[in-house]
Scaffold this motif. Structure first.
Motif, mmCIF file in Angstrom:
data_model
loop_
_atom_site.group_PDB
_atom_site.id
_atom_site.type_symbol
_atom_site.label_atom_id
_atom_site.label_comp_id
_atom_site.label_asym_id
_atom_site.label_seq_id
_atom_site.Cartn_x
_atom_site.Cartn_y
_atom_site.Cartn_z
ATOM 1 N N HIS A 1 0.829 -1.206 0.000
ATOM 2 C CA HIS A 1 0.000 0.000 0.000
ATOM 3 C C HIS A 1 0.865 1.257 0.000
ATOM 4 O O HIS A 1 0.533 2.252 -0.662
ATOM 5 C CB HIS A 1 -0.935 0.006 1.216
ATOM 6 N N ILE A 2 1.962 1.211 0.738
ATOM 7 C CA ILE A 2 2.890 2.345 0.736
ATOM 8 C C ILE A 2 3.448 2.571 -0.664
ATOM 9 O O ILE A 2 3.492 3.705 -1.161
ATOM 10 C CB ILE A 2 4.032 2.096 1.741
ATOM 11 N N LEU A 3 3.858 1.490 -1.323
ATOM 12 C CA LEU A 3 4.421 1.608 -2.666
ATOM 13 C C LEU A 3 3.391 2.118 -3.666
ATOM 14 O O LEU A 3 3.692 2.981 -4.502
ATOM 15 C CB LEU A 3 4.976 0.251 -3.113
ATOM 16 N N ALA A 4 2.177 1.600 -3.610
ATOM 17 C CA ALA A 4 1.135 2.040 -4.536
ATOM 18 C C ALA A 4 0.855 3.527 -4.365
ATOM 19 O O ALA A 4 0.699 4.267 -5.350
ATOM 20 C CB ALA A 4 -0.138 1.226 -4.318
ATOM 21 N N PHE A 5 0.811 3.985 -3.124
ATOM 22 C CA PHE A 5 0.580 5.408 -2.872
ATOM 23 C C PHE A 5 1.702 6.263 -3.444
ATOM 24 O O PHE A 5 1.459 7.304 -4.065
ATOM 25 C CB PHE A 5 0.449 5.670 -1.369
ATOM 26 N N ILE A 6 2.948 5.840 -3.239
ATOM 27 C CA ILE A 6 4.090 6.621 -3.717
ATOM 28 C C ILE A 6 4.034 6.790 -5.237
ATOM 29 O O ILE A 6 4.192 7.904 -5.763
ATOM 30 C CB ILE A 6 5.405 5.953 -3.296
ATOM 31 N N TYR A 7 3.800 5.701 -5.951
ATOM 32 C CA TYR A 7 3.809 5.780 -7.418
ATOM 33 C C TYR A 7 2.648 6.625 -7.937
ATOM 34 O O TYR A 7 2.811 7.412 -8.885
ATOM 35 C CB TYR A 7 3.757 4.375 -8.016
ATOM 36 N N LEU A 8 1.469 6.461 -7.351
ATOM 37 C CA LEU A 8 0.327 7.256 -7.792
ATOM 38 C C LEU A 8 0.536 8.733 -7.476
ATOM 39 O O LEU A 8 0.226 9.610 -8.298
ATOM 40 C CB LEU A 8 -0.948 6.752 -7.117
ATOM 41 N N ALA A 9 1.094 9.030 -6.301
ATOM 42 C CA ALA A 9 1.350 10.419 -5.928
ATOM 43 C C ALA A 9 2.371 11.064 -6.861
ATOM 44 O O ALA A 9 2.273 12.262 -7.175
ATOM 45 C CB ALA A 9 1.834 10.478 -4.479
ATOM 46 N N ARG A 10 3.352 10.295 -7.314
ATOM 47 C CA ARG A 10 4.312 10.837 -8.291
ATOM 48 C C ARG A 10 3.603 11.262 -9.574
ATOM 49 O O ARG A 10 3.884 12.332 -10.140
ATOM 50 C CB ARG A 10 5.376 9.791 -8.623
ATOM 51 N N ILE B 1 4.128 9.940 -16.304
ATOM 52 C CA ILE B 1 2.828 9.960 -15.627
ATOM 53 C C ILE B 1 2.120 8.624 -15.790
ATOM 54 O O ILE B 1 1.628 8.028 -14.808
ATOM 55 C CB ILE B 1 1.953 11.105 -16.179
ATOM 56 N N ALA B 2 2.054 8.136 -17.024
ATOM 57 C CA ALA B 2 1.367 6.872 -17.284
ATOM 58 C C ALA B 2 2.021 5.716 -16.526
ATOM 59 O O ALA B 2 1.335 4.847 -15.968
ATOM 60 C CB ALA B 2 1.357 6.588 -18.784
ATOM 61 N N LEU B 3 3.340 5.700 -16.483
ATOM 62 C CA LEU B 3 4.038 4.633 -15.781
ATOM 63 C C LEU B 3 3.786 4.687 -14.276
ATOM 64 O O LEU B 3 3.740 3.645 -13.601
ATOM 65 C CB LEU B 3 5.540 4.712 -16.065
ATOM 66 N N GLY B 4 3.616 5.896 -13.726
ATOM 67 C CA GLY B 4 3.313 6.013 -12.311
ATOM 68 C C GLY B 4 2.001 5.331 -11.949
ATOM 69 O O GLY B 4 1.897 4.633 -10.927
ATOM 70 N N VAL B 5 0.983 5.511 -12.780
ATOM 71 C CA VAL B 5 -0.305 4.854 -12.558
ATOM 72 C C VAL B 5 -0.151 3.336 -12.672
ATOM 73 O O VAL B 5 -0.687 2.570 -11.854
ATOM 74 C CB VAL B 5 -1.357 5.375 -13.558
ATOM 75 N N PHE B 6 0.594 2.891 -13.685
ATOM 76 C CA PHE B 6 0.842 1.458 -13.873
ATOM 77 C C PHE B 6 1.511 0.847 -12.647
ATOM 78 O O PHE B 6 1.103 -0.212 -12.153
ATOM 79 C CB PHE B 6 1.708 1.266 -15.120
ATOM 80 N N LEU C 1 -0.235 -3.413 -5.835
ATOM 81 C CA LEU C 1 -1.336 -3.777 -4.939
ATOM 82 C C LEU C 1 -1.476 -5.283 -4.711
ATOM 83 O O LEU C 1 -1.796 -5.708 -3.592
ATOM 84 C CB LEU C 1 -2.653 -3.192 -5.463
ATOM 85 N N PRO C 2 -1.256 -6.152 -5.717
ATOM 86 C CA PRO C 2 -1.418 -7.605 -5.472
ATOM 87 C C PRO C 2 -0.221 -8.281 -4.800
ATOM 88 O O PRO C 2 -0.263 -9.499 -4.580
ATOM 89 C CB PRO C 2 -1.624 -8.172 -6.892
ATOM 90 N N VAL C 3 0.839 -7.549 -4.489
ATOM 91 C CA VAL C 3 2.031 -8.168 -3.902
ATOM 92 C C VAL C 3 1.680 -8.830 -2.562
ATOM 93 O O VAL C 3 1.006 -8.230 -1.719
ATOM 94 C CB VAL C 3 3.140 -7.120 -3.690
ATOM 95 N N ARG C 4 2.138 -10.071 -2.386
ATOM 96 C CA ARG C 4 1.964 -10.792 -1.118
ATOM 97 C C ARG C 4 3.242 -10.669 -0.305
ATOM 98 O O ARG C 4 4.328 -10.989 -0.790
ATOM 99 C CB ARG C 4 1.640 -12.258 -1.379
ATOM 100 N N GLU C 5 3.105 -10.233 0.938
ATOM 101 C CA GLU C 5 4.269 -9.910 1.755
ATOM 102 C C GLU C 5 4.662 -11.013 2.726
ATOM 103 O O GLU C 5 5.678 -10.898 3.411
ATOM 104 C CB GLU C 5 4.008 -8.612 2.530
ATOM 105 N N THR C 6 3.887 -12.072 2.803
ATOM 106 C CA THR C 6 4.186 -13.146 3.754
ATOM 107 C C THR C 6 5.396 -13.961 3.289
ATOM 108 O O THR C 6 5.692 -14.043 2.091
ATOM 109 C CB THR C 6 2.983 -14.083 3.909
ATOM 110 N N ALA C 7 6.080 -14.550 4.257
ATOM 111 C CA ALA C 7 7.263 -15.361 3.945
ATOM 112 C C ALA C 7 6.875 -16.531 3.055
ATOM 113 O O ALA C 7 5.825 -17.155 3.239
ATOM 114 C CB ALA C 7 7.901 -15.868 5.231
#
Length: 418
Positions: free
Chosen positions: A292-301, A389-394, A400-406
């Motif tokens: 979620h942090i990563l998705a926010f950063i890219y969209l905000a860019r 801009i387009a790449l930031g949205v991509f 968002l679908p990244v799974r963070e569990t080991a």
């Protein structure tokens, strides 16, 4: 404050860890130097091309080669750091950085410039920046503090930009671009004594700790894992955006009638505010889902670039843009690397971080090279801004679908997808 987990019978048999503050201090100082010098290369575009009679595309191509070289050699620097420890890799990287800056100063052809400013400095950056330093942090600092510690190291790189870019601008204006590079080449030798603070006990006499996976097994597992692929895709976008802006923003502003000082202050502001952004991203990574942090950063860019292009250009609009982008600049680094460590563990963290960063550097290559190529062919940077801009949205969507569990390992799990 202690960063170490309570001792156990197993831990008692493991090599002693370095002092956490020592790791952070030495690692942060090395990243400050290495990244600080690297972030200022855009200041050399106009003086070098003007004096040498080269096109902007020629300079941009060398910077693109540098980023690609950094990515390619980053994989092998990571493997070497995982196998022999970070200390030896840092020494080699510091020496190559010094030689590369001297070669950049004395090159008389675009080919020589591409080999020194491009290939050699790129290889040097692979051995003196995040993949290697983060490998030490991952091994030496307890998991519950790892994301925070990575944020501290990334913040140091940002402080290096804030500190070094004005210094580099002052060196160029005071001594000329060639002498400025010679001074910086001497400064990079400071990495050598700092590397002494990162000599890990577990790598004494070149002996790496015992691992449950070989390099090939770890690599096959990661490259076949869906979340790793998504992280690589997002990091590609990060490289495209930040290197295009870092190298071409000074020229874009000058083309639009703003003074070189505005560009220097803007790059410094990016570095200053990224201290806040990277630290915050690392700290938040201990509490919030990193995807979620990563998705926010890219969209905000993407939003920040759009607003920057729409509003009237002025020194104030540049400084506001620089401050906002600064918060978002390298703030992708701590959560991305922390996710990799969280999923796969730390045994091969430098190598896997190198592979993720290779994707970043392919994006960097395209961002800086297309910036020069499309400027020379169209007379403006408009197309590249729109691509960014387009790449930031991509990138926001793919994280968002990244799974963070080991990852679950077993005889039938290596290379499984998620």
């Amino acid at each position: 404050m202690s960063f170490s987990s309570p001792p156990t019978a197993t831990a008692a048999l493991a090599p002693a860890r370095l002092n956490a503050w020592q790791v952070l201090a030495c690692g942060a100082a090395i990243v400050t130097l290495s990244m600080g010098v690297r972030h200022g290369f855009g200041l050399w575009l106009l003086p070098i091309t003007s004096e040498q009679g080269w096109s902007r595309e020629s300079f941009a191509f060398a910077m693109a080669v540098q980023n690609l070289s950094w990515g390619v050699f980053g994989i092998f620097a990571g493997m070497a750091a995982d196998r022999f420890g970070a200390f030896r890799v840092l020494i080699a990287g510091a020496l190559m950085y010094t030689l590369g800056l001297l070669g950049m100063a004395w090159s008389t052809s675009t080919t020589g410039f591409a080999l020194t400013a491009g290939v050699l400095i790129g290889a040097a950056q692979a051995g003196t920046t995040y993949a290697v330093i983060y490998g030490v942090i991952g091994r030496q600092i307890a998991p519950e503090r790892r994301s925070w510690a990575m944020g501290v190291a990334a913040a140091a790189g940002s402080f290096g930009q804030f500190l070094m870019v004005p210094v580099e601008g002052w060196l160029i204006s005071s001594f000329g671009w060639q002498q400025a590079l010679i001074w910086l080449s001497a400064a990079l030798l400071l990495v050598i004594p700092l590397a002494l603070g990162l000599r890990e006990p577990g790598f004494a006499a070149g002996q790496a700790p015992v691992r449950e996976q070989t390099i090939v097994q770890a690599l096959r597992e990661a490259l076949g894992y869906r979340s790793f692929q998504l992280l690589m895709a997002g990091y590609f976008v990060c490289g495209f955006q930040v290197v295009f802006i870092g190298v071409h923003l000074p020229s874009y502003l000058k083309d639009n009638g703003l003074s070189p000082q505005v560009a220097s202050y803007a790059l410094a502001l990016i570095g200053l505010f990224n201290v806040i952004g990277t630290y915050a991203a690392g700290a938040l990574g201990q509490r919030l889902p990193k995807r979620h942090i990563l998705a926010f950063i890219y969209l905000a860019r993407a939003v920040a670039i759009t607003v920057f292009l729409v509003v009237p250009l002025s020194p104030m609009s540049v400084y506001v843009f620089a401050a906002v982008m600064g918060v978002l600049w390298l703030s992708t680094v701590p959560p991305t690397n922390a996710v990799v460590a969280q999923i796969f563990g730390v045994a091969h963290l430098s190598m896997l971080g190198g592979f993720v960063f290779f994707s970043h550097q392919i994006g960097s290559f395209l961002g800086v090279w297309l910036g020069g190529l499309l400027y020379d062919s169209t007379g403006s940077y408009d197309v590249v801004w729109l691509i960014a801009i387009a790449l930031g949205v991509f990138a926001a969507l793919v994280n968002l679908p990244v799974r963070e569990t080991a990852i679950a390992r077993g005889p039938h799990r290596v290379g499984a997808s998620a």
